[in-house]
Design an enzyme around this catalytic site. Structure first.
Site, PDB file in Angstrom:
ATOM      1  N   ASP A  73       1.294  -1.183   0.306  1.00 26.36           N
ATOM      2  CA  ASP A  73      -0.054  -0.270   0.551  1.00 26.36           C
ATOM      3  C   ASP A  73       0.829   1.068   0.049  1.00 26.36           C
ATOM      4  O   ASP A  73       0.583   2.124  -0.257  1.00 26.36           O
ATOM      5  CB  ASP A  73      -0.675   0.173   1.339  1.00 26.36           C
ATOM      6  CG  ASP A  73      -1.942  -1.172   0.998  1.00 26.36           C
ATOM      7  OD1 ASP A  73      -1.926  -1.972  -0.185  1.00 26.36           O
ATOM      8  OD2 ASP A  73      -2.345  -1.246   1.900  1.00 26.36           O
ATOM      9  N   ASP A 147      -4.142  10.233   4.671  1.00 24.34           N
ATOM     10  CA  ASP A 147      -4.008  10.930   5.617  1.00 24.34           C
ATOM     11  C   ASP A 147      -3.351  12.651   5.227  1.00 24.34           C
ATOM     12  O   ASP A 147      -1.586  12.669   4.672  1.00 24.34           O
ATOM     13  CB  ASP A 147      -4.439  10.541   6.974  1.00 24.34           C
ATOM     14  CG  ASP A 147      -2.974   9.607   7.157  1.00 24.34           C
ATOM     15  OD1 ASP A 147      -2.124  10.007   6.840  1.00 24.34           O
ATOM     16  OD2 ASP A 147      -3.299   8.210   7.135  1.00 24.34           O
ATOM     17  N   THR A 187      -8.928   3.344   6.867  1.00 27.12           N
ATOM     18  CA  THR A 187      -8.588   2.020   7.285  1.00 27.12           C
ATOM     19  C   THR A 187      -7.049   1.813   7.200  1.00 27.12           C
ATOM     20  O   THR A 187      -6.213   0.987   7.889  1.00 27.12           O
ATOM     21  CB  THR A 187      -9.286   0.664   5.915  1.00 27.12           C
ATOM     22  OG1 THR A 187      -8.383   1.481   4.717  1.00 27.12           O
ATOM     23  CG2 THR A 187     -10.576   0.856   6.249  1.00 27.12           C
ATOM     24  N   GLY A 188      -6.281   3.094   7.652  1.00 24.84           N
ATOM     25  CA  GLY A 188      -5.286   2.814   7.781  1.00 24.84           C
ATOM     26  C   GLY A 188      -4.918   3.711   9.380  1.00 24.84           C
ATOM     27  O   GLY A 188      -5.200   2.737  10.102  1.00 24.84           O
ATOM     28  N   SER A 190      -5.504   6.771  11.157  1.00 22.16           N
ATOM     29  CA  SER A 190      -6.629   6.880  11.950  1.00 22.16           C
ATOM     30  C   SER A 190      -7.304   5.602  12.697  1.00 22.16           C
ATOM     31  O   SER A 190      -7.969   5.604  13.716  1.00 22.16           O
ATOM     32  CB  SER A 190      -7.491   7.347  10.697  1.00 22.16           C
ATOM     33  OG  SER A 190      -8.869   7.706  11.623  1.00 22.16           O
ATOM     34  N   SER A 192      -6.037   2.878  13.916  1.00 19.62           N
ATOM     35  CA  SER A 192      -5.364   2.076  14.688  1.00 19.62           C
ATOM     36  C   SER A 192      -5.413   3.282  15.928  1.00 19.62           C
ATOM     37  O   SER A 192      -4.710   2.637  16.512  1.00 19.62           O
ATOM     38  CB  SER A 192      -3.843   1.920  13.876  1.00 19.62           C
ATOM     39  OG  SER A 192      -2.974   2.997  13.863  1.00 19.62           O
TER      40      SER A 192
END
Length: 293
Positions: A73, A147, A187-188, A190, A192
């Protein structure tokens, strides 16, 4: 057809798939342009790529029909930064780890090439976040797919981020940092830090604090038409700013305004590629032994 390919280092187990891919591209007489960094890596690994065209800067990508990202990714995020406003479609082959954005497995490279040549795919338009500042933060590439993040430097104490939403005071975050995430980035990092998952085409941003020093501070979902202004205070007089895979340390007089970019990223997806399937398979969303059929 001419395609560009950007990649990073990959495990030796992926070598047969990479070699097979370049062989098939040559057999189909598809012109290939490699990023300079990936070309160097392939040459070091003695992988035959049969490509003499190299791009060293994003401007040299203008005549590529699409760009293939070969890695994980992070590589795909880097590839998006190469494409920028040209909006050339990007597809990711996952020779990395998770592969949430780069969803084509090495075993399906042949199917991917067939689909690309026959236009059997769909284009997924994704919102980008941008940051404006009184200095050039990221060498003109001030946009990101996932982000924009502010965090303390490694040795510093927590920072204070005074945050304004459309010029109205929102909150002063006493924390290790603050994340402004797109739906794609939900889903990255943020996620976690306790942020919610948004479906890709939600017209929102997520403001997520990193390790806040207040029990009553939670992530906030706002419209992506919002303009978010940030003022950062730190005992060390500096902090770290990050845009996807790019980062640098700046001082606290740096002005920061975050909003939606005026162009989108165009991700190529195979016709059987589904965000909800990926959510379940890659992040184990909804995993429950009672759901077994």
């Amino acid at each position: 057809m001419k395609i560009a390919i950007h990649g990073r280092n990959f495990n030796e187990s992926a070598r047969p798939y990479i070699e097979s891919m370049f062989g098939e591209l040559a057999r189909r007489k598809i012109d290939v342009q490699l990023s300079a960094a990936f070309r160097s890596f392939l040459d070091e690994q003695n992988i035959q790529h049969r490509s003499h065209m190299v791009y060293g800067c994003p401007d040299e990508l203008c005549d590529a029909r699409l760009v293939v990202s070969m890695g994980g990714d992070g590589t795909l995020l880097e590839t998006i930064s190469h494409v920028g406003k040209r909006r050339i479609p990007v597809i990711g082959i996952n020779v990395g780890r998770l592969g949430f954005l780069a969803t084509v497995s090495p075993e399906r490279i042949s199917d991917m090439i067939e689909a690309l040549e026959n236009n059997q795919y769909k284009i997924d338009e994704r919102t980008l976040v941008k940051v404006e500042s009184n200095i050039d933060l990221f060498e003109g590439r001030n946009f990101g797919l996932n982000d924009f993040t502010i965090t303390k430097t490694d040795t510093a104490s927590m920072i204070t981020v005074h945050t304004y939403l459309n010029d109205e005071f929102l909150n002063s975050y006493w924390a290790d940092g603050l994340i402004i995430s797109t739906p794609t980035g939900s889903t990255g990092y943020s996620l976690s830090c306790g942020g919610p998952v948004l479906v890709p085409h939600s017209q929102n941003f997520i403001i997520t604090p990193v390790s806040p020093h207040n029990l009553n501070v939670r992530p906030l979902v706002v419209e992506d038409s919002s303009v978010i202004r940030l003022e950062v205070k730190s005992r060390s007089n500096n902090f770290l700013v990050s845009m996807d895979s790019r980062s640098r340390v700046v001082d606290e007089v740096t002005e920061l305004t975050v909003s939606k970019a005026d162009f989108t990223a165009r991700l190529i997806k195979m016709r059987d590629d589904s965000f909800l399937d990926t959510l379940r398979s890659k992040l184990s969303w909804g995993l429950d032994m009672r759901n077994r059929l």
